[in-house]
Scaffold this motif. Structure first.
Motif, PDB file in Angstrom:
ATOM      1  N   LEU A  16       0.707  -1.186  -0.067  1.00 12.10           N
ATOM      2  CA  LEU A  16      -0.107  -0.180   0.208  1.00 12.10           C
ATOM      3  C   LEU A  16       0.799   1.238   0.110  1.00 12.10           C
ATOM      4  O   LEU A  16       0.221   2.407  -0.310  1.00 12.10           O
ATOM      5  CB  LEU A  16      -1.069   0.110   1.184  1.00 12.10           C
ATOM      6  CG  LEU A  16      -2.111  -0.893   1.142  1.00 12.10           C
ATOM      7  CD1 LEU A  16      -2.952  -1.000   2.338  1.00 12.10           C
ATOM      8  CD2 LEU A  16      -2.876  -0.896   0.126  1.00 12.10           C
ATOM      9  N   SER A  17       2.203   1.183   0.191  1.00 13.65           N
ATOM     10  CA  SER A  17       3.032   2.264   0.043  1.00 13.65           C
ATOM     11  C   SER A  17       3.327   2.758  -1.274  1.00 13.65           C
ATOM     12  O   SER A  17       3.970   3.881  -1.444  1.00 13.65           O
ATOM     13  CB  SER A  17       4.342   1.985   0.811  1.00 13.65           C
ATOM     14  OG  SER A  17       5.075   1.143   0.340  1.00 13.65           O
ATOM     15  N   LYS A  18       2.731   1.816  -2.221  1.00 19.28           N
ATOM     16  CA  LYS A  18       3.048   2.343  -3.729  1.00 19.28           C
ATOM     17  C   LYS A  18       1.633   2.287  -4.500  1.00 19.28           C
ATOM     18  O   LYS A  18       0.681   1.791  -4.036  1.00 19.28           O
ATOM     19  CB  LYS A  18       4.037   1.151  -4.264  1.00 19.28           C
ATOM     20  CG  LYS A  18       5.619   1.184  -3.839  1.00 19.28           C
ATOM     21  CD  LYS A  18       6.292   0.297  -4.499  1.00 19.28           C
ATOM     22  CE  LYS A  18       7.560   0.092  -3.951  1.00 19.28           C
ATOM     23  NZ  LYS A  18       8.227   0.820  -3.421  1.00 19.28           N
ATOM     24  N   ALA A  19       1.691   3.008  -5.305  1.00 19.77           N
ATOM     25  CA  ALA A  19       0.665   2.977  -6.322  1.00 19.77           C
ATOM     26  C   ALA A  19       1.053   2.603  -7.977  1.00 19.77           C
ATOM     27  O   ALA A  19       2.279   2.875  -8.260  1.00 19.77           O
ATOM     28  CB  ALA A  19       0.100   4.334  -6.393  1.00 19.77           C
ATOM     29  N   GLN A  20       0.274   1.901  -8.666  1.00 19.88           N
ATOM     30  CA  GLN A  20       0.647   1.566  -9.881  1.00 19.88           C
ATOM     31  C   GLN A  20      -0.046   2.558 -11.004  1.00 19.88           C
ATOM     32  O   GLN A  20      -1.199   2.538 -11.250  1.00 19.88           O
ATOM     33  CB  GLN A  20       0.381   0.382 -10.380  1.00 19.88           C
ATOM     34  CG  GLN A  20       1.001  -0.226 -11.638  1.00 19.88           C
ATOM     35  CD  GLN A  20       0.887  -1.983 -11.707  1.00 19.88           C
ATOM     36  OE1 GLN A  20       0.339  -2.581 -10.958  1.00 19.88           O
ATOM     37  NE2 GLN A  20       1.359  -2.460 -12.734  1.00 19.88           N
ATOM     38  N   CYS A  21       0.731   3.073 -11.949  1.00 23.29           N
ATOM     39  CA  CYS A  21       0.180   3.901 -13.375  1.00 23.29           C
ATOM     40  C   CYS A  21      -0.487   3.353 -14.157  1.00 23.29           C
ATOM     41  O   CYS A  21      -0.166   2.164 -14.526  1.00 23.29           O
ATOM     42  CB  CYS A  21       1.427   4.543 -13.665  1.00 23.29           C
ATOM     43  SG  CYS A  21       1.063   5.470 -15.102  1.00 23.29           S
ATOM     44  N   SER A  22      -1.624   3.693 -14.499  1.00 23.01           N
ATOM     45  CA  SER A  22      -2.432   2.747 -15.436  1.00 23.01           C
ATOM     46  C   SER A  22      -2.004   2.944 -16.769  1.00 23.01           C
ATOM     47  O   SER A  22      -2.522   2.369 -17.841  1.00 23.01           O
ATOM     48  CB  SER A  22      -3.915   3.197 -15.091  1.00 23.01           C
ATOM     49  OG  SER A  22      -4.128   4.443 -15.335  1.00 23.01           O
ATOM     50  N   ILE A  23      -1.274   4.006 -16.849  1.00 24.78           N
ATOM     51  CA  ILE A  23      -0.598   4.179 -18.332  1.00 24.78           C
ATOM     52  C   ILE A  23       0.453   3.216 -18.734  1.00 24.78           C
ATOM     53  O   ILE A  23       0.769   2.660 -19.621  1.00 24.78           O
ATOM     54  CB  ILE A  23      -0.314   5.793 -18.724  1.00 24.78           C
ATOM     55  CG1 ILE A  23      -1.472   6.438 -18.443  1.00 24.78           C
ATOM     56  CG2 ILE A  23       0.100   6.025 -19.988  1.00 24.78           C
ATOM     57  CD1 ILE A  23      -1.371   8.078 -18.155  1.00 24.78           C
ATOM     58  N   CYS A  24       1.500   3.250 -17.872  1.00 23.67           N
ATOM     59  CA  CYS A  24       2.824   2.543 -18.083  1.00 23.67           C
ATOM     60  C   CYS A  24       2.946   1.550 -17.262  1.00 23.67           C
ATOM     61  O   CYS A  24       4.142   0.749 -17.440  1.00 23.67           O
ATOM     62  CB  CYS A  24       3.923   3.527 -18.026  1.00 23.67           C
ATOM     63  SG  CYS A  24       4.303   4.118 -16.559  1.00 23.67           S
ATOM     64  N   ASN A  25       2.358   1.205 -16.301  1.00 25.28           N
ATOM     65  CA  ASN A  25       2.255   0.185 -15.234  1.00 25.28           C
ATOM     66  C   ASN A  25       3.715   0.316 -14.115  1.00 25.28           C
ATOM     67  O   ASN A  25       3.637  -0.439 -13.448  1.00 25.28           O
ATOM     68  CB  ASN A  25       2.493  -1.250 -15.746  1.00 25.28           C
ATOM     69  CG  ASN A  25       1.241  -1.450 -16.390  1.00 25.28           C
ATOM     70  OD1 ASN A  25      -0.070  -1.231 -15.920  1.00 25.28           O
ATOM     71  ND2 ASN A  25       1.055  -2.222 -17.744  1.00 25.28           N
ATOM     72  N   LYS A  26       4.158   1.440 -14.270  1.00 28.78           N
ATOM     73  CA  LYS A  26       5.218   1.693 -13.354  1.00 28.78           C
ATOM     74  C   LYS A  26       4.739   1.803 -11.952  1.00 28.78           C
ATOM     75  O   LYS A  26       3.620   2.465 -11.669  1.00 28.78           O
ATOM     76  CB  LYS A  26       6.048   3.074 -13.599  1.00 28.78           C
ATOM     77  CG  LYS A  26       7.248   3.185 -12.886  1.00 28.78           C
ATOM     78  CD  LYS A  26       8.169   4.385 -13.570  1.00 28.78           C
ATOM     79  CE  LYS A  26       7.986   5.634 -13.304  1.00 28.78           C
ATOM     80  NZ  LYS A  26       8.932   6.526 -13.744  1.00 28.78           N
ATOM     81  N   LYS A  27       5.415   1.318 -10.816  1.00 25.20           N
ATOM     82  CA  LYS A  27       5.138   1.630  -9.481  1.00 25.20           C
ATOM     83  C   LYS A  27       5.722   2.693  -8.901  1.00 25.20           C
ATOM     84  O   LYS A  27       6.881   2.494  -8.857  1.00 25.20           O
ATOM     85  CB  LYS A  27       5.166   0.192  -8.719  1.00 25.20           C
ATOM     86  CG  LYS A  27       4.458  -0.816  -8.986  1.00 25.20           C
ATOM     87  CD  LYS A  27       4.745  -2.036  -8.281  1.00 25.20           C
ATOM     88  CE  LYS A  27       3.683  -3.229  -8.691  1.00 25.20           C
ATOM     89  NZ  LYS A  27       3.946  -4.427  -8.032  1.00 25.20           N
ATOM     90  N   ILE A  28       5.021   3.601  -8.228  1.00 18.50           N
ATOM     91  CA  ILE A  28       5.518   4.806  -7.558  1.00 18.50           C
ATOM     92  C   ILE A  28       5.107   4.662  -5.927  1.00 18.50           C
ATOM     93  O   ILE A  28       4.155   4.506  -5.572  1.00 18.50           O
ATOM     94  CB  ILE A  28       4.865   5.994  -8.273  1.00 18.50           C
ATOM     95  CG1 ILE A  28       5.156   5.880  -9.867  1.00 18.50           C
ATOM     96  CG2 ILE A  28       5.565   7.395  -7.741  1.00 18.50           C
ATOM     97  CD1 ILE A  28       6.497   6.177 -10.216  1.00 18.50           C
ATOM     98  N   SER A  29       6.080   5.248  -5.337  1.00 16.68           N
ATOM     99  CA  SER A  29       5.920   5.598  -3.988  1.00 16.68           C
ATOM    100  C   SER A  29       4.950   6.580  -3.575  1.00 16.68           C
ATOM    101  O   SER A  29       4.988   7.492  -4.388  1.00 16.68           O
ATOM    102  CB  SER A  29       7.408   5.960  -3.109  1.00 16.68           C
ATOM    103  OG  SER A  29       7.098   6.283  -1.841  1.00 16.68           O
ATOM    104  N   ARG A  30       4.259   6.431  -2.724  1.00 15.16           N
ATOM    105  CA  ARG A  30       3.161   7.218  -2.103  1.00 15.16           C
ATOM    106  C   ARG A  30       3.616   7.942  -1.091  1.00 15.16           C
ATOM    107  O   ARG A  30       2.839   9.033  -0.675  1.00 15.16           O
ATOM    108  CB  ARG A  30       1.907   6.506  -1.679  1.00 15.16           C
ATOM    109  CG  ARG A  30       1.078   5.633  -2.677  1.00 15.16           C
ATOM    110  CD  ARG A  30       0.245   4.747  -2.202  1.00 15.16           C
ATOM    111  NE  ARG A  30      -1.026   5.544  -1.674  1.00 15.16           N
ATOM    112  CZ  ARG A  30      -1.860   5.157  -0.807  1.00 15.16           C
ATOM    113  NH1 ARG A  30      -1.833   3.939  -0.540  1.00 15.16           N
ATOM    114  NH2 ARG A  30      -3.071   5.897  -0.527  1.00 15.16           N
ATOM    115  N   GLY A  31       4.878   7.905  -0.722  1.00 13.49           N
ATOM    116  CA  GLY A  31       5.625   9.192   0.055  1.00 13.49           C
ATOM    117  C   GLY A  31       5.929   8.524   1.436  1.00 13.49           C
ATOM    118  O   GLY A  31       6.004   9.319   2.362  1.00 13.49           O
ATOM    119  N   GLY A  32       5.983   7.275   1.698  1.00 13.21           N
ATOM    120  CA  GLY A  32       6.414   6.545   2.899  1.00 13.21           C
ATOM    121  C   GLY A  32       5.729   5.361   3.042  1.00 13.21           C
ATOM    122  O   GLY A  32       5.294   4.737   2.396  1.00 13.21           O
TER     123      GLY A  32
END
Length: 83
Positions: A16-32
């Motif tokens: 849950l500390s990450k979110a996945q982009c629906s365009i490129c599927n990259k996982k990005i940190s949600r800030g902690g």
């Protein structure tokens, strides 16, 4: 009001500390690692760098839908002026 970035991201169920982009599927940190520190800023930054055109279209549409307060002339209120 939820951030417009959630039109492009989904929360990763396994982390849950990450979110996945629906365009490129990259996982990005949600800030902690703690939900109290999560912020959409990292997601927004990624959209602005990687998918600026898509983000700007959605963001512009959101701004257009905001209801602006009526001006004094529309409400019939008088405006006081001081000389």
């Amino acid at each position: 009001m939820p951030s417009v970035v959630w039109k492009f991201f989904t929360k990763c169920p396994d982390d849950l500390s990450k979110a996945q982009c629906s365009i490129c599927n990259k996982k990005i940190s949600r800030g902690g690692r703690n939900s109290r520190t999560f912020t959409p800023q990292n997601l927004k930054s990624d959209l602005m760098q990687e998918h600026k055109n898509e983000f700007m279209k959605v963001n512009d549409n959101k701004k257009k839908r905001k209801v602006l307060p009526k001006s004094d002339s529309e409400t019939g209120s008088e405006v006081c002026t001081y000389d």
